[in-house]
Design an enzyme around this catalytic site. Sequence first.
Site, PDB file in Angstrom:
ATOM      1  CB  SER A   1      -0.912   0.010   1.222  1.00  0.00           C
ATOM      2  OG  SER A   1      -1.814  -1.073   1.117  1.00  0.00           O
TER       3      SER A   1
ATOM      4  CG  ASP B   1     -10.841  -2.688   0.287  1.00  0.00           C
ATOM      5  OD1 ASP B   1     -10.779  -1.681  -0.445  1.00  0.00           O
ATOM      6  OD2 ASP B   1     -10.339  -2.732   1.440  1.00  0.00           O
TER       7      ASP B   1
ATOM      8  CB  CYS C   1      -9.814   2.579  -0.169  1.00  0.00           C
ATOM      9  SG  CYS C   1     -11.050   1.830  -1.234  1.00  0.00           S
TER      10      CYS C   1
END
Lengths: 631, 368
Positions: free
Chosen positions: A331, A368, A387
């Site tokens: 991420s 997710d 997200c």
Amino acid sequence: MRARQSQLAAPDRELERFRFRVGLAGFAVFAAFVLLAARLFHLQVVQHDYYSTRAEDNRISLVPIVPNRGVIVDRQGTVLARNYSAFTLEITPSRVDDLEATIDGLSKLIEVLPKDRKRFRRLLEESKTFESLPIRSRLSEEEVARFAANRYLFPGVEVKARLFRHYPEGSVGAHAIGYISRINKRDLEIIDEKEQTNNYKGTDHIGKSGVEQKYEFQLHGETGYEQVEIDAGGRAVRSLSRSAPVQGNNLTLTLDIKLQEMAEKAFGDRRGALVAIEPATGGILALVSVPTFDPNLFIDGIRSDDWDQLNNSPDKPLLNRALNGAYPPGSTFKPFMALAALETGKRTPGQAISDPGFFNFGGHQFRDDKKGGHGSVDMHKSIVVSCDTYYYVLANDMGIDAIARFMGQLGFGQRTGIDIEGESTGVLPSPEWKKRRFRRPEQQKWFAGETISIGIGQGYNSYTPIQLAQATATIANNGIMYRPHLVKYITDSRTGEKTMIEPEPLRVLPWKRQNIEVIKRALVGVNIAGTSARAFAGAGYTSAGKTGTAQVFSLRGAEYKESRVKKELRDHALFIAYAPAEQPKIAVAVLVENGGFGAQSAAPIARMVFDYYLLGKLPKGAAREDDVEED
Amino acid sequence: MSQQLLQRAWVRLVGHVDGVLLLLTLALMAVGLTTVYSATADSSSRLLAQALNMAIGLTVMWLVAQLPPQKLMRFGVPLYLAGVVLLILVFLFGIRVNGARRWLSLGFTRIQPSEVLKIAVPLMLAWYFHKHEAMLKARHYVVACLLLLVPFALIAKQPDLGTAILVGAAGFYVIFLAGLPWKVIVGLLVAGAAAAPFAWTMLHDYQRKRILTLIDPTSDPLGAGYHIIQATIAIGSGGSFGKGWLEGTQTHLEFIPERHTDFIFAVYAEERGLLGNTVLLLLYLLLIGRGLMIAANASTLFARVLAGSITLSLFTYVFVNVGMVSGILPVVGVPLPYMSYGGTALVTLSVGVGILMSIQTHRMLVRQ
């Protein structure tokens, strides 16, 4: 009467004949002496110059005087690499008939351990026999005296005063500083290539890694020479003339060794890497790769059990993870993706998606982390709550070529140009890369589905921690990208003149200021209210960060013990950050191998580094974060 | 009275000393001693020992000079026989040193009998020719050759080529001066040239190697060629005037091997240069010239051929040694007269010069 006359005449004729022969012999003697004189004239007059030169060559030997190697200090002046003089016991194998017997004899005077013999034998294999090789180093005064009294028993064995390299900080920063070790064949080729062969006569150590290797020709200095008169046995009789050596140049690093030490400790017994960069210069403040090793072990030929231990350890302490470890960024890739979206016009900050918790593409469901999704997500929220769905969709919209172009400009998948040899490139995925990487045509094709996971820093993405740190520093520095470097300046040993390693903007990325601000605000939000909020709670400065978790897909080639398998399969934890948010002084990328969530293990390390660097605060005990939000 | 006594003592002392030979001997000894000093700068005991050797040599020379040639003649046969017997004993029981059997152990010391033959052979042969002076025939030359061949073969067999050559030369000079016909000499030369390839196969490996290294010393620069190379470097680097006494680098840094014995000429040449060499060669030439003069004026055949042989032997020593050290002759172990360190050679030499003095002075006394 006649008879008497003839009797008298006979001895006269006899005498005549004798005198003739004596005269003849005298003439022969004279001719022989003329021949000798001619020979001597030829040698002493005609060929005098030639023989004079040969006599001089016989008696005069040029002995190189090895210069002191330059000292390495950190940005505060703490010594990281220095020299000290010590006595070694050395054997020249070509001058010794029976090596084993000689070593046995020596061991009666001076302690020679089996490991010393082992090391000597290894050196013997690697070296030429007329080189002087150490059997024992660091002799005590008493041992030197004991040998001196018995040296006539050991032709070909000598006590020599030599300079040794010492790394006072030991294992701290070993991957950055590097180490020196004995010159091998490959080093000789490099020396030859650089036309330094003459300067390295007498030198037997050379930088093998880190700045010791990269700045070898600065650190080495200029070899001096002494003209020595030697006798037929090769022993020095007296010194005729001397040209002094010039000490090597000193290096001052951008590294802060206290910070480095603290950062290494913050990892505890975990494996990982941390790169801390000063965004405004590219100067590296800390370059951590743990576990590390003690460079002092290498200097005089590493012992084989030490080597086996370092080389065979599943923790790979010799691997410089910061430069040669390649990991999916997870991420931590998202802020760069977001900036790419803004710059390419694919998104506006306010544009929101509705996140159902998954993204379907080509019959495959990309999920997710949060079940049920994050609801309505705009760019700011996508970074703060990390997200995934937002970035699946974004990646699909942008396409792989646009992503690769933007990330390439940020330095992903390229060597940063740090002043350490052997940096890895990592992998910046693109259709071109795939064509190069794979051989079979069906493997070479890029599938649109592969673009989706690229968006969240997974898939083929694979970058070195230093690339991640450089990209973070570039964001912190509003798009001005510096070449990361470890050496701040070089001090000329003769003039004392300092040559700064100029902060070198590699490139200035033409980003719109408002776009950068969007990203920066979101990164600040992450540390205030996002995945790393807990790690940065109560910090006395503003900071920006992004957590990441990289899935460990496969462990090809690695064999681990059963007890470790579980841990090995855990995800890598990542964290990128800079602080203070308004005027960044430090940017870091942290990677903890199999550390689980980035927020859990990586972010607290960054917090400790910032606390120390910005506030001078040392961590109070081990950081423990349980029950944290997933990124 | 006392003056008369002194005068008689003086006559007794110098009566049988040839002034020219003595002066040349003393000059050569002085040069030799200074060179030994330089060559053995590391140990002064050698210098003292050599000075003592020289003193002994001078005494021996004086003693021998007192003996008239007629008495000397009597030593010929016994000395020769004793020498040959000792050589046979060496052949049977000699001590082997470095592969050569040259020494005979007497328990407390060891002797090298071949040294005796250097004097015994010319003495013997001179006596032999003198005895048959009136009617020399071909067989006498044959017998003489055989008398020479026995010790020559025994010494060459040891092997000691250097001494064998010197003994052989000393004997040959007697035979030559006694009137060996030219036909035979030319015949021998031709036969010798024809036998050379055969002789080559008879040589020991190390002897062949020495001859080969003479032709090309660089073929084995650290082995057999090393001696010659270092010696020629020393001589050549000495130049016209030398590096100065005690200043020779080849000498004092120990590059010259055997520098106080067989290779001492290299030491001298390095430090004294061509000038010094010329002086030294002149001294030898004068010594040899004086010896030949004594031979030419000697009153008996015995005295003539003996003086001639001793003198030409001296020449042989000088020529072989200097030729070897300067690289025009193969390396054979021949010392340089009055220069090389060592007592045995000095004593042998002194006996020879003493004989020359005896021949010269007793002839004069006869005439007076």
